[in-house]
Design a protein around this motif. Structure first.
Motif, PDB file in Angstrom:
ATOM      1  N   UNK A 159       1.303  -1.586   0.393  1.00 39.56           N
ATOM      2  CA  UNK A 159      -0.293  -0.178  -0.405  1.00 39.56           C
ATOM      3  C   UNK A 159       0.449   1.437  -0.132  1.00 39.56           C
ATOM      4  N   UNK A 160       1.764   1.345   0.847  1.00 41.87           N
ATOM      5  CA  UNK A 160       3.025   2.585   1.041  1.00 41.87           C
ATOM      6  C   UNK A 160       3.617   2.503  -0.866  1.00 41.87           C
ATOM      7  N   UNK A 161       3.972   1.348  -1.084  1.00 40.39           N
ATOM      8  CA  UNK A 161       4.871   1.274  -2.526  1.00 40.39           C
ATOM      9  C   UNK A 161       3.453   1.692  -3.192  1.00 40.39           C
ATOM     10  N   UNK A 162       2.043   1.333  -3.805  1.00 45.07           N
ATOM     11  CA  UNK A 162       1.864   2.354  -4.538  1.00 45.07           C
ATOM     12  C   UNK A 162       1.698   3.729  -4.651  1.00 45.07           C
ATOM     13  N   UNK A 163       1.649   4.406  -3.261  1.00 44.75           N
ATOM     14  CA  UNK A 163       1.454   5.807  -2.934  1.00 44.75           C
ATOM     15  C   UNK A 163       2.349   6.285  -2.876  1.00 44.75           C
ATOM     16  N   UNK A 164       3.719   6.014  -2.723  1.00 43.35           N
ATOM     17  CA  UNK A 164       5.437   7.074  -2.956  1.00 43.35           C
ATOM     18  C   UNK A 164       5.401   7.073  -4.410  1.00 43.35           C
ATOM     19  N   UNK A 165       4.449   5.801  -4.787  1.00 44.59           N
ATOM     20  CA  UNK A 165       5.137   5.851  -6.890  1.00 44.59           C
ATOM     21  C   UNK A 165       4.474   6.929  -7.454  1.00 44.59           C
ATOM     22  N   UNK A 166       2.581   7.350  -6.340  1.00 42.55           N
ATOM     23  CA  UNK A 166       1.949   8.003  -7.070  1.00 42.55           C
ATOM     24  C   UNK A 166       2.467   9.919  -7.060  1.00 42.55           C
ATOM     25  N   UNK A 167       3.204   9.398  -5.538  1.00 42.55           N
ATOM     26  CA  UNK A 167       3.922  10.876  -5.326  1.00 42.55           C
ATOM     27  C   UNK A 167       4.711  11.096  -6.131  1.00 42.55           C
TER      28      UNK A 167
END
Lengths: 343, 343
Positions: free
Chosen positions: A168-176
């Motif tokens: 869930x963090x990988x996805x959010x960090x990549x979106x950022x």
């Protein structure tokens, strides 16, 4: 001197195949709540324990050179956790400090100070976060994506086990980083979370895709730049067919394989030559020096609500075995935390 | 204007499974030995052609996005070669220049100048070397070991297909860096060469090892730092069990897999997590900017006899199909070169 009861979760015996609750015992021992005279150990009251997939590997009967972290039948499990210092024989810690690091699955632990990784300085966020988003899984997502994965702005990112503690963090960090992000998970609820809660661009249920290669081609018609690998096996094999030239695969875990006595064969590895792909295993311990930089990056984003975190919280050591075992059937939604005590 | 006969080696049809001589045709076409007016092409007389394992993949019927280098049935094979310029429409080249780059399997080729990679400046070494030790395989060994493999002094290195065009150099380059080097090959003759000619510390015949894991443990009781991967399949699977922490696997080729319609499954990939191993596919084209530095490193060592090179030389385009196909049964000893003409 005060002796108190100390509930513990012990490994019953080495595990083969899928772990069961009954592979662990709940016992009540006693402990003297006192650091022995002259010792530099630290006495901890454990608050929150982290349930992590890598723990499965420590339940195997060790082969070859011993892994110092392997579990021993009859002894408590060990793992990451958040604890409060009750008494310290070491000058770096004092009564009342909140810390996170390696601890044991029990109410109270007397441990060498070196097992404490960090003192917790910021308590305006949930303390449980130090088992997840602000703990080992958080640094793992961060280091895996930016250091091992060399993520660049605007790249196309795929992550498996995408609603989990790390995914869930990988996805959010990549979106950022203005990346296009697609995640896979194993239930409708999780797949919905990816898009609705974590802001992924796309998501799919791998259990409902008869052809993973086709699913990936649908979501990545131009291919994948970075695949954050959490599961291994068939998913990895399909991803290898869809990597772009100079793609990177940070390999964080292979949860689909840990319970198999014979691992699935990955047949498409030759594609890492054709596409000059880098596949790299890593773990948190190689990157924990990044922790201060990581906190500086992430704490403001948590406070501003720009990064969110879903936890699945189990209460009481009695429920520890079930919580841990649930990771391998995908029962948990988000980061699996086990509460030993609320402060 | 002079028309001459131009012998060519054509692909007869796409290939499935092991290639056979009869998958290629020898034909005689004609060519006008003149660069067309206004063209910037270069007319080459081909001297030495390189037989390389990657060429097998270009014989497959293309799936998915077309590979611009894939072979077309009815057209000549293409590959690396050493040629002499007969006439040039491009200012960078002139009659009499010796060059190496991409050419066609035929006596004379009219090609865009961009397919020439380098002008040959040093002719005190055998010209055939520019298909091998001083050509693509040489840079591949050099870049794979030092750039992709991040080789450090004194490390423990394993290389498969170790007497081949690339492998023999990998071993010698690693020895020059005070590394411990072991290679595997498929005949007694090759295994002997590794120790006696190339100075490897150890060598074994993989065909005579019922248990590759045991063979590796015998040669590397403390594990492998760098595995230079040329073969894939069972060898890779055994190597994964024997890598050291932070080991690197530059992946140059997987020759054992190219002729299989279903590739062997690699089952031990999870070890790249436990040992934090980097597995990285690469090819020469990502590193050819290193060529000047590479020549500076290697030419003196060739002249001083500190690096040697074994070639297997086939004469005449008629023997091209057999030479190329022989790579996949391990018939060649050392770098397989095909002579089209001696100057």
């Amino acid at each position: 001197m005060e002796h108190v009861k100390n509930k513990q979760v012990l490994l019953r015996d080495y595990v083969t195949g899928f772990p069961k609750d009954s592979d662990m015992n709940i016992v009540e021992s006693t402990i003297k709540l006192k650091v022995p005279d002259g010792s530099s150990d630290v006495l901890l009251k454990n608050l929150y324990l982290s349930c992590d997939p890598y723990m499965r590997n420590l339940m195997n009967k060790p082969e070859g050179p011993p892994n110092p972290r392997s579990y021993t039948p009859g002894s408590p499990l060990t793992g990451y956790g958040v604890s409060k210092v009750l008494e310290s024989g070491h000058p770096d810690f004092k009564e009342g400090d909140l810390v996170w690091g390696f601890t044991k699955w029990e109410e109270y632990s007397l441990l060498p100070a070196a097992q404490i990784l960090f003192k917790i300085e910021h308590t305006d966020v949930p303390l449980t976060y130090y088992t997840g988003i602000l703990g080992m899984p958080g640094v793992t997502a961060y280091a895996g994506l930016f250091e091992v994965g060399s993520l660049k702005k605007g790249e196309k990112v795929f992550v498996s086990a995408a609603s989990g503690a790390v995914g869930q963090l990988v996805g959010q960090f990549a979106r950022l980083n203005d990346c296009y992000v697609v995640g896979s998970a194993g239930t409708k609820e999780k797949v919905d979370l990816l898009k609705n809660k974590f802001g992924f661009d796309g998501s799919f249920n791998y259990k409902e895709e008869p052809d993973l290669d086709a699913a990936l081609k649908r979501h990545f018609p131009e291919g994948i730049d970075v695949y954050f690998e959490n599961v291994g096996g068939k998913t990895l094999d399909a991803v290898l067919l869809n990597m772009r030239v100079h793609g990177r695969i940070p390999v964080c875990g292979m949860i689909s394989q840990y319970n198999l006595t014979q691992h699935e064969g990955v047949t498409n590895l030759a594609h890492i030559i054709y596409k000059r792909v880098r596949l790299q295993g890593f773990n948190f311990l190689d990157f924990y020096h990044l922790y201060p930089k990581f906190l500086e990056f992430l704490l403001p984003k948590i406070r501003e609500g720009k990064v969110v975190y879903v936890e699945d919280i189990a209460e009481d050591l009695d429920n520890g075995p079930k919580a841990l075992v649930g990771l391998f059937s995908g029962r948990n939604v988000g980061k699996q935390v086990l509460v030993v005590a609320h402060e």
